[in-house]
Design a protein around this motif. Structure first.
Motif, mmCIF file in Angstrom:
data_model
loop_
_atom_site.group_PDB
_atom_site.id
_atom_site.type_symbol
_atom_site.label_atom_id
_atom_site.label_comp_id
_atom_site.label_asym_id
_atom_site.label_seq_id
_atom_site.Cartn_x
_atom_site.Cartn_y
_atom_site.Cartn_z
ATOM 1 N N GLN A 266 -2.529 -7.281 11.435
ATOM 2 C CA GLN A 266 -3.877 -7.714 11.825
ATOM 3 C C GLN A 266 -3.950 -8.354 13.132
ATOM 4 O OE1 GLN A 266 -4.394 -10.748 8.661
ATOM 5 N NE2 GLN A 266 -5.015 -9.054 6.988
ATOM 6 N N ARG A 267 -2.640 -8.806 13.717
ATOM 7 C CA ARG A 267 -2.603 -9.330 14.953
ATOM 8 C C ARG A 267 -2.330 -8.057 16.026
ATOM 9 N NH1 ARG A 267 1.499 -14.256 14.174
ATOM 10 N NH2 ARG A 267 0.863 -14.425 16.731
ATOM 11 N N GLY A 268 -2.538 -6.963 15.434
ATOM 12 C CA GLY A 268 -2.293 -5.774 16.389
ATOM 13 C C GLY A 268 -0.631 -5.836 17.122
ATOM 14 N N LYS A 269 0.190 -6.376 16.080
ATOM 15 C CA LYS A 269 1.624 -6.162 16.493
ATOM 16 C C LYS A 269 2.245 -5.189 15.632
ATOM 17 C CE LYS A 269 2.343 -10.756 18.531
ATOM 18 N NZ LYS A 269 3.309 -11.950 18.390
ATOM 19 N N ASP A 270 3.451 -4.637 15.634
ATOM 20 C CA ASP A 270 4.179 -3.440 14.685
ATOM 21 C C ASP A 270 4.851 -4.386 13.792
ATOM 22 O OD1 ASP A 270 3.067 -1.368 16.507
ATOM 23 O OD2 ASP A 270 4.599 -1.877 17.823
ATOM 24 N N PRO A 271 4.504 -3.985 12.587
ATOM 25 C CA PRO A 271 5.367 -4.594 11.353
ATOM 26 C C PRO A 271 6.737 -3.471 11.283
ATOM 27 C CG PRO A 271 3.496 -3.334 10.496
ATOM 28 C CD PRO A 271 3.419 -3.367 11.988
ATOM 29 N N LEU A 272 7.697 -4.334 10.439
ATOM 30 C CA LEU A 272 8.791 -3.266 10.049
ATOM 31 C C LEU A 272 8.399 -1.946 9.353
ATOM 32 C CD1 LEU A 272 11.972 -3.564 10.699
ATOM 33 C CD2 LEU A 272 12.192 -4.325 8.431
ATOM 34 N N ILE A 273 7.667 -2.181 8.589
ATOM 35 C CA ILE A 273 6.791 -1.046 7.830
ATOM 36 C C ILE A 273 5.690 -0.860 8.229
ATOM 37 C CG2 ILE A 273 6.011 -0.476 5.484
ATOM 38 C CD1 ILE A 273 8.228 -1.196 4.131
ATOM 39 N N GLU A 274 5.270 0.491 8.839
ATOM 40 C CA GLU A 274 3.874 0.990 8.970
ATOM 41 C C GLU A 274 3.160 0.949 7.965
ATOM 42 O OE1 GLU A 274 1.267 1.287 11.816
ATOM 43 O OE2 GLU A 274 3.429 1.315 12.551
ATOM 44 N N PHE A 275 2.392 0.039 7.358
ATOM 45 C CA PHE A 275 1.611 0.041 6.033
ATOM 46 C C PHE A 275 0.707 0.935 6.021
ATOM 47 C CE2 PHE A 275 3.338 -4.145 5.914
ATOM 48 C CZ PHE A 275 4.039 -4.073 4.694
ATOM 49 N N SER A 276 0.285 1.462 7.221
ATOM 50 C CA SER A 276 -0.941 2.694 7.152
ATOM 51 C C SER A 276 -0.417 4.021 6.919
ATOM 52 C CB SER A 276 -1.336 2.955 8.578
ATOM 53 O OG SER A 276 -0.292 3.282 9.435
ATOM 54 N N LEU A 277 0.923 3.989 6.863
ATOM 55 C CA LEU A 277 1.583 5.286 6.206
ATOM 56 C C LEU A 277 1.569 5.388 4.893
ATOM 57 C CD1 LEU A 277 4.702 5.747 8.316
ATOM 58 C CD2 LEU A 277 2.586 7.045 8.399
ATOM 59 N N LEU A 278 1.495 4.042 4.154
ATOM 60 C CA LEU A 278 1.121 4.089 2.594
ATOM 61 C C LEU A 278 -0.029 4.449 2.150
ATOM 62 C CD1 LEU A 278 3.293 0.883 1.887
ATOM 63 C CD2 LEU A 278 4.259 3.434 1.764
ATOM 64 N N SER A 279 -1.021 4.619 3.056
ATOM 65 C CA SER A 279 -2.414 5.105 2.593
ATOM 66 C C SER A 279 -2.411 6.819 2.511
ATOM 67 C CB SER A 279 -3.110 4.907 3.824
ATOM 68 O OG SER A 279 -2.901 5.398 4.697
ATOM 69 N N ILE A 280 -1.136 7.203 2.978
ATOM 70 C CA ILE A 280 -1.119 8.763 2.742
ATOM 71 C C ILE A 280 -0.388 9.058 1.464
ATOM 72 C CG2 ILE A 280 0.205 10.921 3.600
ATOM 73 C CD1 ILE A 280 0.256 9.517 6.533
ATOM 74 N N SER A 281 -1.093 9.754 0.576
ATOM 75 C CA SER A 281 -0.746 9.893 -0.978
ATOM 76 C C SER A 281 0.397 10.602 -1.003
ATOM 77 C CB SER A 281 -1.895 10.404 -1.753
ATOM 78 O OG SER A 281 -2.082 11.688 -1.207
ATOM 79 N N SER A 282 0.752 11.509 -0.217
ATOM 80 C CA SER A 282 1.919 12.395 -0.267
ATOM 81 C C SER A 282 3.158 11.464 0.100
ATOM 82 C CB SER A 282 2.018 13.438 0.490
ATOM 83 O OG SER A 282 1.723 13.343 1.768
ATOM 84 N N PHE A 283 3.110 10.563 1.105
ATOM 85 C CA PHE A 283 4.016 9.705 1.306
ATOM 86 C C PHE A 283 4.380 8.516 0.712
ATOM 87 C CE2 PHE A 283 5.702 6.272 3.878
ATOM 88 C CZ PHE A 283 6.803 6.907 4.632
ATOM 89 N N ARG A 284 3.233 8.081 -0.053
ATOM 90 C CA ARG A 284 3.360 6.964 -0.946
ATOM 91 C C ARG A 284 4.016 7.363 -2.292
ATOM 92 N NH1 ARG A 284 -1.471 5.759 -1.335
ATOM 93 N NH2 ARG A 284 -2.060 7.020 -2.851
ATOM 94 N N ASN A 285 3.553 8.392 -2.813
ATOM 95 C CA ASN A 285 4.120 8.748 -4.028
ATOM 96 C C ASN A 285 5.417 9.468 -4.118
ATOM 97 O OD1 ASN A 285 1.630 7.990 -5.310
ATOM 98 N ND2 ASN A 285 0.592 10.034 -4.988
ATOM 99 N N GLY A 286 5.560 10.086 -3.114
ATOM 100 C CA GLY A 286 6.840 10.690 -2.880
ATOM 101 C C GLY A 286 8.139 9.735 -2.653
ATOM 102 N N ASN A 287 7.647 8.514 -2.060
ATOM 103 C CA ASN A 287 8.551 7.649 -1.832
ATOM 104 C C ASN A 287 9.089 6.856 -3.051
ATOM 105 O OD1 ASN A 287 9.768 7.029 0.954
ATOM 106 N ND2 ASN A 287 7.609 7.113 1.295
ATOM 107 N N VAL A 288 8.031 6.862 -3.859
ATOM 108 C CA VAL A 288 8.279 6.350 -5.276
ATOM 109 C C VAL A 288 9.193 7.170 -6.140
ATOM 110 C CG1 VAL A 288 7.054 5.873 -7.635
ATOM 111 C CG2 VAL A 288 6.136 5.082 -5.462
#
Length: 538
Positions: A266-288
């Motif tokens: 939210q503050r425009g800094k890079d988190p350890l996990i790029e949470f935006s990637l989890l919005s990609i269904s193939s990426f999110r479900n594949g990791n599970v």
């Protein structure tokens, strides 16, 4: 050297780097019985020798994935190979279980630098169908080396010493460094990312407390503390075990990790996990799916070498030869995966691979017994290896299919973390199932045989704490023949329970795979759609 041939030769050395990690993990599984006998380590230390590596690995993958994106993926990988090789020297000279665990800790740091960078280098170097072939080579290397490792480790342990099983990493490390410098180009993200130190520390606390609780639960007590419990020479003062506190720390660390990451984003800094990637269904479900599948895949590799050596009387080299069937299955899968690329949906290949793993591991589980005919394990291991070879590479491709190239380091780090967390949980959970079942069955058998409770407790403690090595001692004394038989049966039951539990997790992983998409990259789907429109318009 032509650029195209240089890329493929670079893939060879990248795959050898992955082999360095996998071979070391599987070599340890075969060498553990010899380590137990020489260093006199307990069954809990046995789990830590295997687990501390995976734990550190899982804790640092995200951090090194981000660092590689910023400072250079090739550079971080080469540093990881160097650390891995140096810590292997420490492991080969370890004189105590504690020193060996420390060396494995350092190896975990090196391994965490290697794995995500190999994936991101492949993802940034290859495109389209070539990427699918490259991931197939990468995944099949993992599957094949998972079985070649025990053969190599068995030979080194039997012919020389378990210490040589770690020493083999030195020449491999030198080959990798030279080869990568000559054939692999540097790759990094164009935008310089800030490093999330707090997130990295929270992830270490999160994974460390979780795995600590799972491994030490049977030793310290899951809820009520064992009588006279001491930790590092300090007497635990409470009636409640430290394990609930460890899991409480896990929960708090998880909440703080998510809160901190979202706050940084939210503050425009890079988190350890790029949470935006989890919005990609193939990426999110594949990791599970990857996490659950990795948890289940360690059912055989953890327990089988111990059972083969301490119950059936195999030596380390014989175990290595038997597990070669797993390698054969994986290498066959390598050719099949390449042939399927572009013709069959990657998700279908993933599901077929997981199904083959379930069949192989369940087959082996039903075969296991104190008087088992080991020959029936060969086809079971071959089927299991075939499944690993199919599922590993294709699942990786599915997970990363829609991840932007500039985020490949983050994406590779997250998917590698999911796999390693699954592996860590697998070692912890399946190891607990193995030793808890063994202790319970053996205690019941000795009670039925009329052995006094104090003597029975000593036998159970000896067998469990030695990870089965004490069975040979009872077998050598004719007066203890009944105890040895009971111990072999109990350890076989524990091994079977561990394998069937793993099969159960793989069934869950198969179910999770149905939440995945087609497995094709979006740009490929768009190209096919345009091609169909041209055909229809002509």
């Amino acid at each position: 050297m032509a650029k195209d041939s240089r890329r493929w030769l670079g893939l060879v050395f990248i795959s050898i780097a992955v082999s360095l990690i996998i071979v070391d993990s599987t070599i340890v599984n075969v060498a553990v019985p010899s380590i137990v006998e020489e260093l006199k380590i307990s069954s809990t230390q046995v789990q830590w020798v295997q687990e501390v590596y995976t734990l550190v690995f899982a804790s640092l993958l995200l951090l090194f994935g981000a660092l590689a994106d910023r400072f250079g993926r090739r550079r971080v990988m080469l540093l990881g190979v160097s650390i891995f090789a140096a810590s292997s020297v420490l492991a080969s000279f370890a004189s105590t279980g504690e020193l060996l665990i420390l060396a494995r800790f350092a190896q975990g740091v090196g391994g965490a630098m290697i794995l995500p960078t190999t994936l991101s280098l492949i993802n940034s170097t290859f495109r389209g169908r070539e990427r699918g072939i490259a991931f197939a080579v990468w995944g099949s290397t993992i599957g094949g080396m998972a079985a070649v490792g025990p053969l190599l480790g068995g030979w080194l342990t039997t012919a020389f010493s378990w210490r040589w099983a770690f020493g083999i990493n030195i020449p491999l490390g030198i080959i990798i460094v030279i080869g990568v410098l000559l054939t692999v180009s540097e790759s990094r993200e164009a935008r310089r990312r800030s490093i999330d130190v707090v997130g990295a520390l929270l992830s270490i606390v999160l994974f460390g407390s979780l795995v600590f609780g799972l491994i030490e639960g049977r030793t310290f007590g899951w809820w009520t503390a064992e009588d006279g419990l001491t930790i590092g020479g300090w007497t635990w003062p409470l009636s409640i075990s430290p394990i609930p506190f460890a899991f409480g720390v896990t929960l708090i660390a998880l909440i703080l990790f998510i809160w901190w990451g979202l706050r940084r984003a939210q503050r425009g800094k890079d988190p350890l996990i790029e949470f935006s990637l989890l919005s990609i269904s193939s990426f999110r479900n594949g990791n599970v799916a990857a996490l659950v599948v990795s948890l289940g895949e360690f059912g055989l590799i953890l327990a089988l070498p111990l059972w083969l050596q301490f119950v059936l009387g195999f030596d380390a080299l014989q175990v290595g030869f038997l597990l070669l069937a797993l390698a054969a299955g994986s290498f066959v899968a390598s050719g099949a995966a390449g042939a399927f690329s572009g013709r069959i949906s990657p998700v279908v290949v993933v599901r077929a691979g997981i199904l083959a793993e379930i069949i192989g591991i369940a087959w082996a589980g039903f075969i296991i017994g104190p008087d088992a005919a080991w020959g029936w394990l060969v086809p079971a291991l071959a089927i299991y290896g075939f499944g690993v070879g199919l599922a590993t590479a294709q699942l990786t491709g599915v997970i990363l299919q829609d991840v932007p190239v500039e985020k490949s380091g983050q994406g590779s780090g997250i998917q590698s973390t999911a796999r390693q967390v699954g592996s860590a949980l697998g070692v912890a959970i399946l190891g607990t199932v193995l030793f808890t079942t063994t202790g319970s069955v053996l205690s019941s058998s000795l009670d039925d045989a009329g052995l006094p409770a104090p003597a029975a407790d000593k036998v159970v403690t000896a067998v469990v704490d030695s990870a089965g090595a004490a069975i040979a001692g009872f077998d050598a004394n004719p007066a203890d023949a009944q105890i040895a038989d009971a111990a072999r049966t109990a350890f076989s039951d524990g091994t079977r329970a561990s394998a069937l539990t793993a099969a159960g997790f793989l069934v869950i992983g198969l179910g999770a795979s149905f939440a995945l998409g087609s497995g094709k990259r979006r740009d490929e789907d768009a190209q096919e759609s345009r091609a169909e429109e041209r055909v229809q318009g002509s």
